[in-house]
Design a protein around this motif. Structure first.
Motif, PDB file in Angstrom:
ATOM      1  N   GLU A   1     -15.294  -4.274   2.946  1.00 48.25           N
ATOM      2  CA  GLU A   1     -16.415  -3.874   3.792  1.00 48.25           C
ATOM      3  C   GLU A   1     -17.697  -3.700   2.983  1.00 48.25           C
ATOM      4  OE1 GLU A   1     -15.206  -0.346   5.882  1.00 48.25           O
ATOM      5  OE2 GLU A   1     -13.497  -1.366   6.798  1.00 48.25           O
ATOM      6  N   ARG A   2     -17.549  -3.407   1.693  1.00 49.77           N
ATOM      7  CA  ARG A   2     -18.719  -3.098   0.877  1.00 49.77           C
ATOM      8  C   ARG A   2     -18.578  -3.754  -0.491  1.00 49.77           C
ATOM      9  NH1 ARG A   2     -22.813   0.313   1.663  1.00 49.77           N
ATOM     10  NH2 ARG A   2     -21.934   1.165   3.554  1.00 49.77           N
ATOM     11  N   LEU A   3     -19.706  -4.266  -0.993  1.00 48.44           N
ATOM     12  CA  LEU A   3     -19.771  -4.916  -2.293  1.00 48.44           C
ATOM     13  C   LEU A   3     -20.599  -4.034  -3.224  1.00 48.44           C
ATOM     14  CD1 LEU A   3     -19.232  -7.576  -3.870  1.00 48.44           C
ATOM     15  CD2 LEU A   3     -21.386  -8.410  -2.963  1.00 48.44           C
ATOM     16  N   PHE A   4     -20.018  -3.675  -4.374  1.00 47.24           N
ATOM     17  CA  PHE A   4     -20.708  -2.866  -5.384  1.00 47.24           C
ATOM     18  C   PHE A   4     -21.086  -3.779  -6.540  1.00 47.24           C
ATOM     19  CE2 PHE A   4     -18.498   0.168  -2.883  1.00 47.24           C
ATOM     20  CZ  PHE A   4     -19.223   1.348  -2.954  1.00 47.24           C
ATOM     21  N   LEU A   5     -22.362  -3.769  -6.896  1.00 48.17           N
ATOM     22  CA  LEU A   5     -22.869  -4.600  -7.981  1.00 48.17           C
ATOM     23  C   LEU A   5     -23.186  -3.709  -9.170  1.00 48.17           C
ATOM     24  CD1 LEU A   5     -25.327  -6.672  -5.792  1.00 48.17           C
ATOM     25  CD2 LEU A   5     -23.059  -7.366  -6.555  1.00 48.17           C
ATOM     26  N   TYR A   6     -22.650  -4.084 -10.336  1.00 45.19           N
ATOM     27  CA  TYR A   6     -22.867  -3.308 -11.558  1.00 45.19           C
ATOM     28  C   TYR A   6     -23.468  -4.202 -12.623  1.00 45.19           C
ATOM     29  CZ  TYR A   6     -19.700   0.081  -9.428  1.00 45.19           C
ATOM     30  OH  TYR A   6     -19.125   0.990  -8.573  1.00 45.19           O
ATOM     31  N   LYS A   7     -24.490  -3.662 -13.312  1.00 42.91           N
ATOM     32  CA  LYS A   7     -25.084  -4.345 -14.466  1.00 42.91           C
ATOM     33  C   LYS A   7     -25.568  -3.250 -15.397  1.00 42.91           C
ATOM     34  CE  LYS A   7     -28.247  -7.927 -15.835  1.00 42.91           C
ATOM     35  NZ  LYS A   7     -29.030  -9.057 -15.391  1.00 42.91           N
ATOM     36  N   GLY A   8     -24.789  -2.976 -16.438  1.00 43.79           N
ATOM     37  CA  GLY A   8     -25.109  -1.865 -17.331  1.00 43.79           C
ATOM     38  C   GLY A   8     -25.098  -0.573 -16.543  1.00 43.79           C
ATOM     39  N   THR A   9     -26.193   0.157 -16.572  1.00 45.28           N
ATOM     40  CA  THR A   9     -26.270   1.410 -15.827  1.00 45.28           C
ATOM     41  C   THR A   9     -26.725   1.198 -14.384  1.00 45.28           C
ATOM     42  OG1 THR A   9     -28.528   1.786 -16.600  1.00 45.28           O
ATOM     43  CG2 THR A   9     -26.741   2.789 -17.895  1.00 45.28           C
ATOM     44  N   PHE A  10     -27.149  -0.027 -14.063  1.00 44.37           N
ATOM     45  CA  PHE A  10     -27.590  -0.373 -12.716  1.00 44.37           C
ATOM     46  C   PHE A  10     -26.383  -0.457 -11.790  1.00 44.37           C
ATOM     47  CE2 PHE A  10     -28.000  -3.873  -9.662  1.00 44.37           C
ATOM     48  CZ  PHE A  10     -29.118  -3.480  -8.938  1.00 44.37           C
ATOM     49  N   SER A  11     -26.510   0.136 -10.631  1.00 41.83           N
ATOM     50  CA  SER A  11     -25.435   0.088  -9.646  1.00 41.83           C
ATOM     51  C   SER A  11     -26.042   0.140  -8.249  1.00 41.83           C
ATOM     52  CB  SER A  11     -24.502   1.279  -9.855  1.00 41.83           C
ATOM     53  OG  SER A  11     -23.618   1.404  -8.771  1.00 41.83           O
ATOM     54  N   ARG A  12     -25.670  -0.823  -7.414  1.00 37.30           N
ATOM     55  CA  ARG A  12     -26.102  -0.849  -6.021  1.00 37.30           C
ATOM     56  C   ARG A  12     -24.921  -1.339  -5.187  1.00 37.30           C
ATOM     57  NH1 ARG A  12     -29.869   1.391  -7.997  1.00 37.30           N
ATOM     58  NH2 ARG A  12     -32.066   1.078  -7.619  1.00 37.30           N
ATOM     59  N   ASN A  13     -24.993  -1.052  -3.895  1.00 34.10           N
ATOM     60  CA  ASN A  13     -23.952  -1.571  -3.022  1.00 34.10           C
ATOM     61  C   ASN A  13     -24.569  -2.057  -1.729  1.00 34.10           C
ATOM     62  OD1 ASN A  13     -23.502   0.464  -0.718  1.00 34.10           O
ATOM     63  ND2 ASN A  13     -23.569   1.763  -2.544  1.00 34.10           N
ATOM     64  N   ILE A  14     -23.831  -2.946  -1.065  1.00 41.13           N
ATOM     65  CA  ILE A  14     -24.294  -3.513   0.200  1.00 41.13           C
ATOM     66  C   ILE A  14     -23.068  -3.830   1.049  1.00 41.13           C
ATOM     67  CG2 ILE A  14     -24.359  -5.886  -0.674  1.00 41.13           C
ATOM     68  CD1 ILE A  14     -27.034  -6.101   1.056  1.00 41.13           C
ATOM     69  N   LYS A  15     -23.234  -3.731   2.346  1.00 38.81           N
ATOM     70  CA  LYS A  15     -22.141  -4.054   3.258  1.00 38.81           C
ATOM     71  C   LYS A  15     -21.967  -5.575   3.313  1.00 38.81           C
ATOM     72  CE  LYS A  15     -22.517  -0.083   6.309  1.00 38.81           C
ATOM     73  NZ  LYS A  15     -22.758   0.367   7.686  1.00 38.81           N
ATOM     74  N   ILE A  16     -20.714  -6.006   3.350  1.00 31.94           N
ATOM     75  CA  ILE A  16     -20.402  -7.433   3.458  1.00 31.94           C
ATOM     76  C   ILE A  16     -21.014  -7.981   4.753  1.00 31.94           C
ATOM     77  CG2 ILE A  16     -18.532  -9.142   3.591  1.00 31.94           C
ATOM     78  CD1 ILE A  16     -18.625  -7.676   0.876  1.00 31.94           C
ATOM     79  N   GLU A  17     -21.031  -7.164   5.776  1.00 28.59           N
ATOM     80  CA  GLU A  17     -21.598  -7.554   7.065  1.00 28.59           C
ATOM     81  C   GLU A  17     -23.066  -7.984   6.929  1.00 28.59           C
ATOM     82  OE1 GLU A  17     -22.726  -5.283  11.170  1.00 28.59           O
ATOM     83  OE2 GLU A  17     -20.828  -4.741  10.219  1.00 28.59           O
ATOM     84  N   GLU A  18     -23.823  -7.325   6.055  1.00 27.65           N
ATOM     85  CA  GLU A  18     -25.225  -7.694   5.839  1.00 27.65           C
ATOM     86  C   GLU A  18     -25.332  -9.082   5.207  1.00 27.65           C
ATOM     87  OE1 GLU A  18     -28.102  -4.656   4.432  1.00 27.65           O
ATOM     88  OE2 GLU A  18     -26.355  -3.309   4.489  1.00 27.65           O
ATOM     89  N   LEU A  19     -24.414  -9.398   4.301  1.00 29.59           N
ATOM     90  CA  LEU A  19     -24.404 -10.726   3.690  1.00 29.59           C
ATOM     91  C   LEU A  19     -24.060 -11.787   4.731  1.00 29.59           C
ATOM     92  CD1 LEU A  19     -22.577  -9.904   0.341  1.00 29.59           C
ATOM     93  CD2 LEU A  19     -25.034 -10.219   0.705  1.00 29.59           C
ATOM     94  N   TYR A  20     -23.094 -11.456   5.586  1.00 22.84           N
ATOM     95  CA  TYR A  20     -22.697 -12.369   6.656  1.00 22.84           C
ATOM     96  C   TYR A  20     -23.874 -12.634   7.602  1.00 22.84           C
ATOM     97  CZ  TYR A  20     -20.397 -14.209  10.789  1.00 22.84           C
ATOM     98  OH  TYR A  20     -20.058 -14.993  11.855  1.00 22.84           O
ATOM     99  N   LYS A  21     -24.565 -11.574   8.021  1.00 22.83           N
ATOM    100  CA  LYS A  21     -25.714 -11.725   8.925  1.00 22.83           C
ATOM    101  C   LYS A  21     -26.816 -12.553   8.269  1.00 22.83           C
ATOM    102  CE  LYS A  21     -25.042  -7.613  11.744  1.00 22.83           C
ATOM    103  NZ  LYS A  21     -25.525  -6.253  12.046  1.00 22.83           N
ATOM    104  N   PHE A  22     -27.028 -12.340   6.983  1.00 19.07           N
ATOM    105  CA  PHE A  22     -28.021 -13.115   6.241  1.00 19.07           C
ATOM    106  C   PHE A  22     -27.656 -14.592   6.237  1.00 19.07           C
ATOM    107  CE2 PHE A  22     -29.367 -14.631   1.867  1.00 19.07           C
ATOM    108  CZ  PHE A  22     -30.683 -14.910   2.233  1.00 19.07           C
ATOM    109  N   ARG A  23     -26.386 -14.878   5.988  1.00 18.66           N
ATOM    110  CA  ARG A  23     -25.937 -16.281   5.984  1.00 18.66           C
ATOM    111  C   ARG A  23     -26.142 -16.919   7.351  1.00 18.66           C
ATOM    112  NH1 ARG A  23     -19.771 -17.638   5.180  1.00 18.66           N
ATOM    113  NH2 ARG A  23     -19.827 -17.131   7.372  1.00 18.66           N
ATOM    114  N   GLU A  24     -25.869 -16.181   8.421  1.00 17.56           N
ATOM    115  CA  GLU A  24     -25.970 -16.722   9.769  1.00 17.56           C
ATOM    116  C   GLU A  24     -27.411 -16.842  10.256  1.00 17.56           C
ATOM    117  OE1 GLU A  24     -23.232 -18.008  11.400  1.00 17.56           O
ATOM    118  OE2 GLU A  24     -22.370 -17.573   9.430  1.00 17.56           O
TER     119      GLU A  24
END
Length: 175
Positions: free
Chosen positions: A12-35
């Protein structure tokens, strides 16, 4: 007697990590963006923060590859497949679970389920939707390193195929 098993839901949720950077986003938002090709406010901010290109991200999320079930299942359960999945599990794994064995099983399951549900084809969002845990972590540093390796291998293949050594590759000699 009937046995009911709870349906397994994908991430349901994707967590992105890069060093100390951390953000998350719902998979649903990625799906809506694709559509719709329109990013949510959160996704727009994430694209900006990570210096991504909106059109490239859309292309990446929409890219489909064929993964025949029988062949891919055999490959993923082979020694070579285990090595590939092990390396991939350093990039993509259940969030806050760094056990390599669990990561390997989750990737294998996500690939096979996604391929099964989508006529033996997958894309990134289908994979996420079939990934057998609620939260997925992506190590952006490891992903960047892997993409650089892929690019260098691609360049090597292109050089080899376009080079004067092509005659040698084809089995012809100049003498």
């Amino acid at each position: 007697m009937l046995f009911f098993s709870p349906s397994v839901k994908g991430a349901e949720r994707l967590f992105l990590y890069k060093g100390t950077f951390s953000r998350n986003i719902k998979i649903e938002e990625l799906y809506k963006f694709r559509e719709t090709e329109i990013p949510s406010t959160k996704l727009k901010n994430l694209i900006r923060i990570t210096n991504q290109n909106e059109k490239e991200l859309l292309k990446f999320l929409s890219y489909e590859i064929e993964i025949p079930l029988t062949a891919s299942s055999k490959l993923m359960n082979s020694k070579i497949g285990e090595v590939f999945l092990s390396r991939l599990s350093k990039i993509v794994h259940p969030n806050k679970i760094l056990d390599k064995k669990i990561g390997i099983k989750a990737i294998r399951s996500g690939l096979i389920l996604s391929s099964y549900k989508n006529n033996q084809k997958i894309n990134l969002i289908d994979f996420f939707s079939s990934y057998p845990t609620k939260n997925i972590a992506i190590n952006l540093n490891a992903l960047s390193k892997a993409l650089k390796k892929v690019e260098s291998v691609k360049e090597l293949i292109e050089f080899y195929s376009d080079s004067p050594f092509k005659k040698l590759k084809d089995g012809r000699s100049s003498t």
